[in-house]
Design an enzyme around this catalytic site. Structure first.
Site, short mmCIF file in Angstrom:
data_model
loop_
_atom_site.label_atom_id
_atom_site.label_comp_id
_atom_site.label_asym_id
_atom_site.label_seq_id
_atom_site.Cartn_x
_atom_site.Cartn_y
_atom_site.Cartn_z
N LYS A 80 0.86 -1.19 0.00
CA LYS A 80 0.00 0.00 0.00
C LYS A 80 0.89 1.24 0.00
O LYS A 80 1.91 1.26 0.71
CB LYS A 80 -0.89 -0.04 1.25
CG LYS A 80 -1.93 1.05 1.37
CD LYS A 80 -2.78 0.81 2.62
CE LYS A 80 -3.86 1.85 2.80
NZ LYS A 80 -4.71 1.56 3.98
N SER A 155 -9.56 1.56 3.08
CA SER A 155 -8.70 2.32 2.20
C SER A 155 -7.69 1.47 1.42
O SER A 155 -7.17 1.95 0.42
CB SER A 155 -7.95 3.40 2.99
OG SER A 155 -7.17 2.81 4.00
N SER A 179 -9.61 -0.91 7.20
CA SER A 179 -9.07 -0.72 5.86
C SER A 179 -8.34 -1.90 5.23
O SER A 179 -8.01 -1.85 4.05
CB SER A 179 -8.16 0.50 5.83
OG SER A 179 -8.94 1.66 5.73
N1 GLN Z 1 -13.02 3.62 6.57
C1 GLN Z 1 -12.43 4.03 7.81
C2 GLN Z 1 -12.17 5.51 7.80
O1 GLN Z 1 -12.32 6.11 6.78
C3 GLN Z 1 -11.20 3.24 8.10
C4 GLN Z 1 -9.97 3.80 7.52
C5 GLN Z 1 -8.76 2.94 7.80
O2 GLN Z 1 -8.87 1.87 8.38
N2 GLN Z 1 -7.62 3.43 7.41
O3 GLN Z 1 -11.84 6.06 8.81
#
Ligand code: GLN
Length: 498
Positions: A80, A155, A179
């Site tokens: 990532k 994400s 994410s």
């Molecule tokens: N979807 C969640 C957020 O937007 C989790 C993001 C993540 O785990 N980096 O905060």
């Protein structure tokens, strides 16, 4: 079966036994990337073919010279793009980092190199890992390989899509509120968020440090475990890893039966109005399969479940605002000219950061300064403590807890922005494991109707091996087909080739 659909474990085995060379493995995956990357757009940066082939040939030579091969020898891995890799750009999918080339490797990257992995590139994400769809990426979204009109989740959407599409057998993602697991669920792959502090975050962009985790995405539970054990361990550069086990991890075999296993189903999770009825049905069918293997399944209660999202929003935004303050145009990446330092900051951050990121920085900054700050923070922290206590109690009675990974299957592009409920509840099932730090794994458990559904297993602190045992047993029994319909024919409707 062609090389690209082999598991990482088998690929390594083939390379180590000299049935194929690491260079051949690299060529097979690069060819696959050429074919499907225009459709999927999982990567933000791909390492040039010549560089990769050189690295692969070096592995082949070292093997021929008698070097003991590491656990990922010759296996391509994607990262990532919020992780530092020396020699590759790093953007976190944000314009503000454009042009930044980290001069060092994140600890997980160092470990991958030592294991003999081939680092093939950086995958797309929501800007600074803020989102659930990769749509907030400053460089355009990634498509879901199962249905290209839909998001891959986020994400770590690029990391999940790359694995699902056969572009790499393994990738690394990060998980602050879900994410790794939610995109794994949307793309029909396995994703693991291990115990808090078991994997070093050194060299990985911080979102909310008390919730941030790094972890694997793979097509099988065994591969996810393999990658997890490579990256796990204490690291003096991340103080939170002091409790991580030093002993090598054990990858358990699938079990003959689940007799003696007690599994708890939190009723608040299954009764939540955001849960899509078809997703619920698919997950409950998977639970039935576990029961038919001998597991004792029981409904239980996690009363604070419903407050997790709100607590997460407060803690995440406050930590994010302070973590992101370092991207000021002076220390990293892009810099906009200004007559004063203040103007330089304003211009750089104003133009370099996207809407979602600004939204969270503003919220976090406001929360940290508002007169009601102590009360808000205290309440959020109380929810976290209550949840920990409730889970601890449940784990006296159950070996694992089970929930859906996500209330829905992958949604169409644009849906998240249009539908505030979808946005608010996208992470309801994943957040509790971040707030409490317990390990949680998502694995494919069916299709609804043509889109993958994910099953989430949660284990007590430090008990990843239990997750692997039950997940491998389920996977072995269910054998879901894992090749998305990207033009090579095999999609749904069949069992996996043995
Ligand atoms: N979807 C969640 C957020 O937007 C989790 C993001 C993540 O785990 N980096 O905060």
């Amino acid at each position: 079966m062609t090389l690209i659909w082999e598991t990482a474990r088998r690929l390594r085995q083939k390379v180590v036994r000299r049935e194929v060379s690491a260079a051949e493995v690299v060529r097979a995956f690069l060819e696959r990337q050429e074919a499907v990357e225009p459709k999927v757009r999982a990567f933000l940066h791909r390492v040039p073919e010549e560089t990769l082939l050189e690295e692969a040939r070096a592995l082949d030579r070292r093997l021929a010279q008698g070097e003991e091969p590491g656990p990922l020898w010759g296996v391509p891995v994607a990262l990532k793009d919020n992780m530092a890799v020396e020699g590759m750009p790093m953007t976190a999918a944000s314009r503000i980092l454009e042009g930044y080339h980290p001069p060092y490797d994140a600890t997980v990257v160092k470990k991958l190199r030592e294991a003999g992995a081939l680092l093939v590139g950086k995958t797309n994400l929501d800007e600074w890992a803020m989102g659930s769809s990769t749509e907030t990426s400053a460089f355009g979204p990634t498509a879901n390989p199962w249905d290209r009109q839909r998001v891959p989740g986020g994400s770590s959407g690029g990391a999940a899509a790359a694995v699902a599409a056969g572009e790499v057998p393994l990738s690394l993602g990060t998980d602050t509120g879900g994410s790794i697991r939610q995109p794994a669920s949307f793309c029909g792959v396995v994703g693991l968020k291990a115990t808090y502090g078991y994997v070093s975050r050194y060299g990985v962009a911080s979102l909310a440090s008390s919730l941030d985790h790094v972890g694997p995405l793979a097509r099988t539970v065994e591969d996810a475990a393999l990658l997890y054990y490579v990256i796990r361990g204490r690291d003096s550069l991340d103080g939170q890893t002091w409790g991580a086990p030093e002993a090598p991890g054990h990858i358990p075999e699938p079990l003959e039966s689940l007799k003696g296993w007690r599994l708890g189903l939190p009723k608040e999770a299954f009764a939540h109005p955001a849960l899509d009825p078809q997703v619920k049905e698919t997950v409950l069918a998977a639970v039935d399969l576990l029961a038919s293997l001998g597991a004792e399944v029981e409904e239980c209660s996690l009363p604070t479940f419903g407050l997790s999202v709100e607590a997460y929003q407060v803690l995440m935004a406050m930590e994010a605002a302070s973590n992101l303050a370092r991207y000021d145009g002076i220390r990293y990446g892009r810099r906009m000219a200004g007559r004063t330092v203040q103007e330089l900051y304003e211009k750089t951050r104003g133009e370099g950061l996207g809407t979602e990121v600004k939204r969270r920085i503003l919220l976090g900054t406001y929360l940290a300064q508002a007169p009601q700050y102590p009360l808000l923070w205290e309440r959020a922290d109380k929810v976290r403590r209550l949840l920990r206590k409730e889970m601890e109690d449940l784990f006296h009675r159950y070996h694992l807890l089970i929930t859906p990974t996500s209330p829905t299957v992958a949604f169409p592009f644009g849906a998240l922005e249009e539908n505030p409920d979808l946005r608010a509840y996208a992470d309801i099932y994943t957040i509790p494991a971040n707030l409490t730090g317990v390990p949680a794994l998502s694995l494919p458990c069916g299709f609804e109707p043509h889109l993958p559904v994910g099953l989430q297993l949660l284990a007590p602190w430090g008990q990843e091996e239990k997750l692997f045992q039950v997940a491998r047993t389920y996977e072995e029994e269910a054998r879901w087909p894992l090749k998305p319909p990207l033009g090579e024919g095999t999609g749904l409707g069949g069992k996996l080739e043995p």
